[in-house]
Design an enzyme around this catalytic site. Structure first.
Site, PDB file in Angstrom:
ATOM      1  NE  ARG A   1     -18.265  37.841  20.528  1.00  0.00           N
ATOM      2  CZ  ARG A   1     -17.346  37.026  21.059  1.00  0.00           C
ATOM      3  NH1 ARG A   1     -16.982  35.942  20.373  1.00  0.00           N
ATOM      4  NH2 ARG A   1     -16.810  37.270  22.227  1.00  0.00           N
TER       5      ARG A   1
ATOM      6  CB  SER B   1     -20.406  39.987  24.396  1.00  0.00           C
ATOM      7  OG  SER B   1     -21.537  40.806  24.639  1.00  0.00           O
TER       8      SER B   1
ATOM      9  CB  SER C   1     -32.899  38.094  31.061  1.00  0.00           C
ATOM     10  OG  SER C   1     -32.296  37.347  32.098  1.00  0.00           O
ATOM     11  CG  ASN C   2     -27.062  36.087  27.392  1.00  0.00           C
ATOM     12  OD1 ASN C   2     -27.170  34.869  27.507  1.00  0.00           O
ATOM     13  ND2 ASN C   2     -26.271  36.650  26.485  1.00  0.00           N
TER      14      ASN C   2
ATOM     15  N   GLY D   1     -30.614  31.948  25.506  1.00  0.00           N
ATOM     16  CA  GLY D   1     -29.887  30.749  25.907  1.00  0.00           C
ATOM     17  C   GLY D   1     -28.508  30.698  25.276  1.00  0.00           C
TER      18      GLY D   1
ATOM     19  CG  HIS E   1     -52.249  37.444  25.563  1.00  0.00           C
ATOM     20  ND1 HIS E   1     -52.616  38.125  24.423  1.00  0.00           N
ATOM     21  CD2 HIS E   1     -52.406  36.117  25.276  1.00  0.00           C
ATOM     22  CE1 HIS E   1     -53.001  37.262  23.505  1.00  0.00           C
ATOM     23  NE2 HIS E   1     -52.877  36.041  23.985  1.00  0.00           N
TER      24      HIS E   1
ATOM     25  CG  ASP F   1     -53.010  40.328  20.336  1.00  0.00           C
ATOM     26  OD1 ASP F   1     -53.321  40.168  21.538  1.00  0.00           O
ATOM     27  OD2 ASP F   1     -53.570  41.134  19.581  1.00  0.00           O
TER      28      ASP F   1
END
Length: 564
Positions: free
Chosen positions: A382, A394, A485-486, A510, A537, A541
């Site tokens: 980066r 980013s 989603s961050n 995270g 599910h 799987d």
């Protein structure tokens, strides 16, 4: 009685729609809420659900054909019912008898019939004649609450730009409507005088409910409103309740008594829509602002340059009454050291939809997979990329690009549950969760696997800006096949995200922590990021999800592979 189905106005700029696919055929039974067709608008392909019930008697346009807004596309009624009069007259479902009776009449007879219609309405309470009067026969246009997003069921009038009696043009934006995802403009699509406003500012209306009527000045629109008396009466009762609720929810009586007059005063002041919005955001009363526009009209620069000098003196005068002294004395007494308070806010359309969508999501059988990724190489890559990239890249952009590449290798994850079948998407459209003031939006980076990191970065930044300004359009948030989603930038180590249906998976990212790691038998500092994959599910799987994460891990730990 047979009713026509017309091409709906599905976006603020839509003038015609293309029938992308029919989901029903002539002779099929159709219930309220059934998916009838897919309509391609100027911004997206959207599902068209029926708001009527009956047998599908007629289909007009074929798949691939374009149809103007408000044109007849189908007819619903009882099996075997004659509907030809509806097609010949081109009128609403209750106008069949009128279409037949009007045939053969000359223009003078029709004019006399229309002139006498209001008199007959006033004289007869049974409303039989009113049932045969349509907007077309009165030369008026009924404007209904449009379907502005695929999940919208109702809209709130955020602002009216015109009042009853004003002259408007077909391309005028007559109102701002707050949907579940953005605030969008509603266009009049008719020339004339604004004869009727059915929903006040701040109140909600269901999709396809009448919000306004446009026509010739002096036109009697009572027959049109009488035809929907039952619906109108039901709508007015909750509307009245909503108008009183904000006052009742105030924490104290003095606050409510001060705000109500200010709101009424502002509504009478001449000001541009932008000036009103800025004043509302800043908490400025327009009654205290001097306008520099034509006729004293308040414009943007007047609000921006306004200095609330008068308000500054108000707090100094406040302690003088006895009530203020009493409050100070009470607080100083040890047993009265606080006061219970709360504030209630009316739920926004966005928050309502978030609540409904997430409640629906919990019927999905979820499971979660977490993996640790060493980001040492990604951090180095980066740094070097940003030395030459036109747009700053980013870590989130790296994850999006790596996820897109991994999805191409694991198409079983790039899928969705369709009830009786599973759809495996060959394209990769990644939804990126963006936090806004009222909730969460998920704009979509389309064909992410084929875009460069700089392209992805620029697109995500633009989406974030438009989302916070409430400028996203339906086409921006529809069609995702996978979601990211961050929360790492907020210091969150790891979390589990809720699936964004109909996607089968969502990846929760995270933060990057520097922790001791074992490398070549030695304990050294390492930069570790935890990601958690939430899986449906029914589609994915455990072994399938694990294999996807292993590929994602290898791509981020050797980022040169996603740059090739």
């Amino acid at each position: 009685m047979a009713e026509v189905v017309r091409m709906p106005k599905m976006s603020d700029t839509m003038t015609e729609g293309v029938i992308a696919k029919w989901h029903k055929k002539v002779g099929d039974k159709v219930g309220s809420g059934d998916l009838v067709a897919e309509v391609e608008t100027d911004k997206a392909t959207m599902d068209f659900e029926s708001y009527q019930e009956g047998t599908l008697l007629y289909i007009g346009p074929k798949e691939g054909e374009a149809v103007p807004v408000d044109a007849i596309i189908a007819v619903l009624g009882e099996e075997g019912e004659d509907y030809q009069a509806l097609l010949e007259g081109g009128k609403g479902g209750e106008a069949g008898n009128q279409a037949k009776s009007d045939q053969g009449k000359d223009e003078k007879t029709e004019e006399k019939a229309q002139e006498s219609a209001p008199k007959a309405t006033a004289a007869e309470d049974d409303g039989d004649d009113d049932e045969n009067i349509t907007a077309e026969s009165l030369g008026a246009t009924v404007i209904t609450m449009p379907l502005l997003s695929d999940t919208m069921t109702e809209g709130v009038i955020a602002e009216w730009h015109f009042k009853v009696g004003d002259t408007i043009k077909s391309d005028d934006a007559i109102a701002d409507v707050e949907t579940d995802k953005a605030t969008m403009e509603v266009t009049a699509y008719a020339d004339g005088t604004l004869l009727y406003i059915g929903v006040e500012k701040g109140q909600a209306a269901k999709v396809n409910d009448i919000i306004a009527i446009v026509g010739k000045e002096g036109t009697d629109i009572k027959p049109l409103l009488k035809q929907r008396t039952g619906k109108t009466e039901k709508a007015e009762k909750p509307t009245a309740d909503r108008s009183e609720a904000p006052t009742a929810a105030k924490t104290s009586q003095p606050v409510a008594s001060e705000e109500a007059p200010a709101s009424q005063e502002d509504s009478r002041v001449k000001a541009s829509p932008l000036a009103r919005k800025i004043a509302k955001d800043k908490g400025i009363s327009l009654g205290e602002v001097k306008g520099s526009g034509d006729g004293g009209r308040i414009i943007k620069k007047d609000v921006e340059s306004y200095t609330p000098a008068a308000k500054a003196a108000a707090p100094a005068a406040a302690p003088q009454p006895g009530a203020g002294e009493s409050r100070t004395t009470t607080v100083n007494i040890p047993q009265f050291i606080g006061e219970e308070r709360y504030t209630e806010k009316v739920v926004t359309q966005m928050r309502k939809t978030i609540s409904r969508r997430l409640s629906e999501t919990f019927v999905i059988p979820h499971f979660y997979l977490t993996i640790k990724i060493n980001m040492d190489s990604a951090m180095q890559a980066r740094t070097k990329i940003n030395e030459v990239a036109p747009v700053k890249v980013s870590f989130n952009d790296l994850v999006i690009k790596a996820a897109a590449a991994a999805l191409k290798q694991h198409p079983a994850v790039n899928a969705s549950w369709q009830g009786d079948k599973i759809r495996y998407n060959e394209h990769v459209n990644i939804g990126v969760a963006v936090a806004v003031e009222d909730g969460l939006l998920v704009p979509v980076v389309r064909f992410a696997d084929g875009k460069s990191l700089s392209h992805i970065s620029a697109e995500v930044k633009e989406f974030a800006q438009r989302a916070k300004a409430k400028k996203l359009q339906p086409a921006d948030w529809e069609g995702s096949t996978f979601t990211v989603s961050n929360l790492g930038m907020f210091g969150i180590d790891e979390f589990t995200a809720i699936i964004n249906a109909p996607d089968s998976c969502i990846l929760a990212i995270g933060g990057i922590d520097q922790v001791p790691v074992v490398k070549n038998g030695q304990i050294v500092p390492g930069n570790i990021m935890k990601v958690t994959l939430t899986c449906d599910h029914r589609v994915v799987d455990g072994a399938t999800g694990a294999a996807f994460l292993q590929t994602l891990k290898s791509l981020l730990e050797e980022p040169v592979r996603i740059l090739a």
